[in-house]
Write a protein that holds these residues in place. Structure first.
Motif, PDB file in Angstrom:
ATOM      1  N   GLY A 133       0.797  -1.220   0.000  1.00 50.24           N
ATOM      2  CA  GLY A 133       0.000   0.000   0.000  1.00 50.24           C
ATOM      3  C   GLY A 133       0.827   1.266   0.000  1.00 50.24           C
ATOM      4  N   ASN A 134       2.102   1.162   0.354  1.00 51.57           N
ATOM      5  CA  ASN A 134       2.983   2.338   0.368  1.00 51.57           C
ATOM      6  C   ASN A 134       3.597   2.507  -1.018  1.00 51.57           C
ATOM      7  N   VAL A 135       2.747   2.832  -1.989  1.00 55.75           N
ATOM      8  CA  VAL A 135       3.155   2.888  -3.383  1.00 55.75           C
ATOM      9  C   VAL A 135       4.208   3.971  -3.661  1.00 55.75           C
ATOM     10  N   PRO A 136       4.086   5.183  -3.093  1.00 57.57           N
ATOM     11  CA  PRO A 136       5.104   6.207  -3.384  1.00 57.57           C
ATOM     12  C   PRO A 136       6.529   5.774  -3.021  1.00 57.57           C
ATOM     13  N   VAL A 137       6.695   5.174  -1.846  1.00 57.33           N
ATOM     14  CA  VAL A 137       8.026   4.729  -1.437  1.00 57.33           C
ATOM     15  C   VAL A 137       8.501   3.590  -2.328  1.00 57.33           C
ATOM     16  N   LEU A 138       7.587   2.664  -2.670  1.00 62.19           N
ATOM     17  CA  LEU A 138       7.953   1.550  -3.550  1.00 62.19           C
ATOM     18  C   LEU A 138       8.434   2.064  -4.900  1.00 62.19           C
ATOM     19  N   LEU A 139       7.698   3.026  -5.468  1.00 62.83           N
ATOM     20  CA  LEU A 139       8.087   3.571  -6.771  1.00 62.83           C
ATOM     21  C   LEU A 139       9.428   4.293  -6.701  1.00 62.83           C
ATOM     22  N   ALA A 140       9.655   5.019  -5.611  1.00 68.07           N
ATOM     23  CA  ALA A 140      10.923   5.737  -5.438  1.00 68.07           C
ATOM     24  C   ALA A 140      12.096   4.761  -5.366  1.00 68.07           C
ATOM     25  N   MET A 141      11.930   3.678  -4.628  1.00 70.95           N
ATOM     26  CA  MET A 141      13.003   2.693  -4.497  1.00 70.95           C
ATOM     27  C   MET A 141      13.240   1.953  -5.815  1.00 70.95           C
ATOM     28  N   LEU A 142      12.177   1.653  -6.545  1.00 71.48           N
ATOM     29  CA  LEU A 142      12.329   1.006  -7.849  1.00 71.48           C
ATOM     30  C   LEU A 142      13.060   1.930  -8.821  1.00 71.48           C
ATOM     31  N   PHE A 143      12.763   3.219  -8.749  1.00 78.14           N
ATOM     32  CA  PHE A 143      13.424   4.215  -9.587  1.00 78.14           C
ATOM     33  C   PHE A 143      14.930   4.242  -9.298  1.00 78.14           C
ATOM     34  N   LEU A 144      15.286   4.288  -8.024  1.00 78.44           N
ATOM     35  CA  LEU A 144      16.697   4.315  -7.634  1.00 78.44           C
ATOM     36  C   LEU A 144      17.410   3.006  -7.993  1.00 78.44           C
ATOM     37  N   SER A 145      16.699   1.899  -7.838  1.00 83.58           N
ATOM     38  CA  SER A 145      17.314   0.611  -8.185  1.00 83.58           C
ATOM     39  C   SER A 145      17.665   0.564  -9.661  1.00 83.58           C
ATOM     40  N   GLY A 146      16.791   1.116 -10.500  1.00 81.05           N
ATOM     41  CA  GLY A 146      17.065   1.150 -11.932  1.00 81.05           C
ATOM     42  C   GLY A 146      18.332   1.925 -12.254  1.00 81.05           C
ATOM     43  N   PHE A 147      18.558   3.015 -11.512  1.00 81.41           N
ATOM     44  CA  PHE A 147      19.754   3.818 -11.748  1.00 81.41           C
ATOM     45  C   PHE A 147      21.014   3.048 -11.360  1.00 81.41           C
ATOM     46  N   PHE A 148      21.054   2.510 -10.157  1.00 80.32           N
ATOM     47  CA  PHE A 148      22.287   1.898  -9.658  1.00 80.32           C
ATOM     48  C   PHE A 148      22.584   0.538 -10.294  1.00 80.32           C
ATOM     49  N   VAL A 149      21.551  -0.263 -10.549  1.00 75.01           N
ATOM     50  CA  VAL A 149      21.773  -1.587 -11.139  1.00 75.01           C
ATOM     51  C   VAL A 149      22.397  -1.470 -12.529  1.00 75.01           C
ATOM     52  N   ALA A 150      22.019  -0.441 -13.282  1.00 76.85           N
ATOM     53  CA  ALA A 150      22.472  -0.302 -14.669  1.00 76.85           C
ATOM     54  C   ALA A 150      23.743   0.506 -14.826  1.00 76.85           C
ATOM     55  N   PHE A 151      24.142   1.255 -13.815  1.00 80.01           N
ATOM     56  CA  PHE A 151      25.185   2.267 -13.970  1.00 80.01           C
ATOM     57  C   PHE A 151      26.498   1.702 -14.513  1.00 80.01           C
ATOM     58  N   ASN A 152      26.863   0.489 -14.132  1.00 77.24           N
ATOM     59  CA  ASN A 152      28.131  -0.091 -14.564  1.00 77.24           C
ATOM     60  C   ASN A 152      27.980  -1.088 -15.720  1.00 77.24           C
ATOM     61  N   SER A 153      26.776  -1.228 -16.260  1.00 76.45           N
ATOM     62  CA  SER A 153      26.526  -2.277 -17.255  1.00 76.45           C
ATOM     63  C   SER A 153      27.348  -2.110 -18.520  1.00 76.45           C
ATOM     64  N   GLY A 154      27.420  -0.907 -19.078  1.00 78.01           N
ATOM     65  CA  GLY A 154      28.210  -0.704 -20.287  1.00 78.01           C
ATOM     66  C   GLY A 154      29.691  -0.660 -19.999  1.00 78.01           C
ATOM     67  N   SER A 155      30.058  -0.133 -18.836  1.00 83.22           N
ATOM     68  CA  SER A 155      31.469   0.049 -18.498  1.00 83.22           C
ATOM     69  C   SER A 155      32.209  -1.267 -18.344  1.00 83.22           C
ATOM     70  N   VAL A 156      31.540  -2.289 -17.819  1.00 84.80           N
ATOM     71  CA  VAL A 156      32.227  -3.556 -17.578  1.00 84.80           C
ATOM     72  C   VAL A 156      32.647  -4.210 -18.892  1.00 84.80           C
TER      73      VAL A 156
END
Length: 437
Positions: A328-351
């Motif tokens: 039910g805490n959708v705003p926090v869930l969306l915020a965390m999913l947004f941040l996860s997308g940034f950090f999970v992908a950040f090194n993908s091309g560099s490796v």
């Protein structure tokens, strides 16, 4: 970067766009099962452990195929290997719509894994062939955005296709995926060659572009180096194994997260099929920006270490918190999913760029295949382990807290590994001397 490199524009960007588009087609086939997994689970009465096994079967086959695909690309050229890959994974995807039981599902997932495994290393080698050394980080990051564009659009397209045309059914969707596969084979045939030299002879590559690519090759392999000597370039380099471990963790996080996200959203947070499609795409939207930023920094700094540290240190708290967000805490869930997308992908091309900056292009296919194979072993183990970590309550409720704690621990291991990276171009003279040429 020299003024010439900044100025020159040419057919290599057409090649990059074709490779990018082909990999999005690849992702339609790859992500289709994961998108419909909660509904496939219900229709076929599968347990969470069986769901994990179905997801992991793909990555087990994919990891094995990565190793052979890199060497095949070095031997026969990227185009032939990619052609076989696209035809194979398209046919297997269509067959997936006919599966009736767990055993059949495992079989098609293994077939899909073997087919798709022979796509990425040849594509990475093609970029190494077509792009000057100083542009490879950016080029590979642009190419790798296809992963996240695919993850962003596929759940939305496929769930809406199912809901609007097929009355919520998942099987007919797999039949329609023969169309993009056929388009991919046609594009590869019409617009792609393994090297710029081949297109230069056809008049599609200018002399200016050829001069640019030839003058900025990076590390080169001495002539008459033996096959054994070629392999030693990376197999006797400790940094290669550190990159393998980082890739193991990163791909484990990405595909563990991607495999279970739709089920997590439906089972733990109560989203319906359309809502789930949009929310599941959210992390991948920011990932597109993130991976480009990481690639730009890679070319700017010339090092992967700071990018890998930012990515994995950021993943640790964010992934941990996702599993603890209350229903039910959708705003926090969306915020965390947004941040996860940034950090999970950040090194993908560099490796991947780190390999192309450290080793000669003659061995990039084999090195990339082994590194990506290590990554796919992580992608194989993580969904499988996660299936055992899902807590199923007596009333049928699901709790994914332990799953996301596991993802967070993998990020910690990758961050520690990054501290030991050495990233200067390999000293070819020492390698060749030790191998006896």
């Amino acid at each position: 970067m020299s003024a010439a490199v900044k100025k020159a524009w040419g057919y290599r960007y057409v090649v990059l766009f074709i490779l990018w588009l082909l990999y999005i087609i690849n992702y339609f086939d790859r992500v289709a099962v994961l998108t419909f997994l909660p509904f496939i689970q219900k229709d076929m009465n599968l347990t969470p452990v069986e769901v994990g096994q179905i997801a992991s079967a793909f990555f087990f086959a994919y990891a094995i195929g990565q190793i052979t695909s890199g060497f095949l690309a070095d031997k026969f050229g990227p185009k032939k290997v990619m052609n076989v890959a696209i035809i194979t994974f398209t046919l297997v995807t269509v067959v997936t719509g006919f599966v009736k039981n767990f055993g059949q599902f495992i079989a098609v997932r293994i077939g899909l894994g073997l087919g798709e495994a022979h796509h990425f290393p040849p594509a990475a080698k093609a970029i190494s062939n077509w792009f000057p050394y100083s542009q490879r980080g950016t080029a590979l990051s642009i190419f790798n955005t296809s992963n996240y564009v695919g993850l962003a659009i596929v759940p939305i397209v496929l769930t809406n296709l199912s809901a609007t045309l097929f009355d919520g059914q998942w099987r007919p969707v797999f039949y329609t995926l023969a169309i993009p596969g056929a388009i991919g084979v046609l594009l590869l045939w019409l617009f792609f060659k393994d090297t710029p030299d081949e297109m230069y002879k056809k008049g599609r590559v200018s002399q200016e572009e050829m001069d640019l690519i030839r003058a900025d090759k990076g590390v080169t392999m001495p002539e008459a180096t033996t096959e054994k000597g070629r392999n030693k370039v990376y197999l006797k380099d400790s940094t290669f194994y550190i990159i393998c471990l980082i890739m193991f963790c990163q791909m484990g996080i990405l595909w563990g997260f991607t495999t279970w996200l739709s089920t997590f959203l439906v089972k733990q947070h109560g989203f319906n099929i359309k809502e789930m499609g949009y929310v599941a795409s959210l992390p991948s939207v920011i990932s597109i920006v993130s991976i480009l930023l990481g690639g730009w920094l890679m070319d700017k700094l010339g090092r992967m270490k700071p990018i890998a540290l930012i990515a994995n240190l950021g993943c640790i708290p964010v992934l941990w918190m996702i599993g603890t967000v209350e229903k039910g805490n959708v705003p926090v869930l969306l915020a965390m999913l947004f941040l996860s997308g940034f950090f999970v992908a950040f090194n993908s091309g560099s490796v991947t760029a780190a390999l192309q900056k450290r080793y000669p292009s003659e061995v990039v296919g084999g090195a990339t295949g082994l590194v990506n194979g290590s990554g796919q072993l992580g992608a194989f183990l993580t969904p499988l382990v996660a299936g055992y970590l899902v807590n199923v309550g007596s009333g049928g409720s699901f709790d994914f807290t332990n799953v996301f704690m596991y993802f967070s621990a993998l990020a910690g291991l990758a961050a520690i590994s990054a501290l030991f990276l050495k990233e200067k171009p390999i000293e070819m003279a020492k390698i060749v001397q030790s191998s006896g040429r």
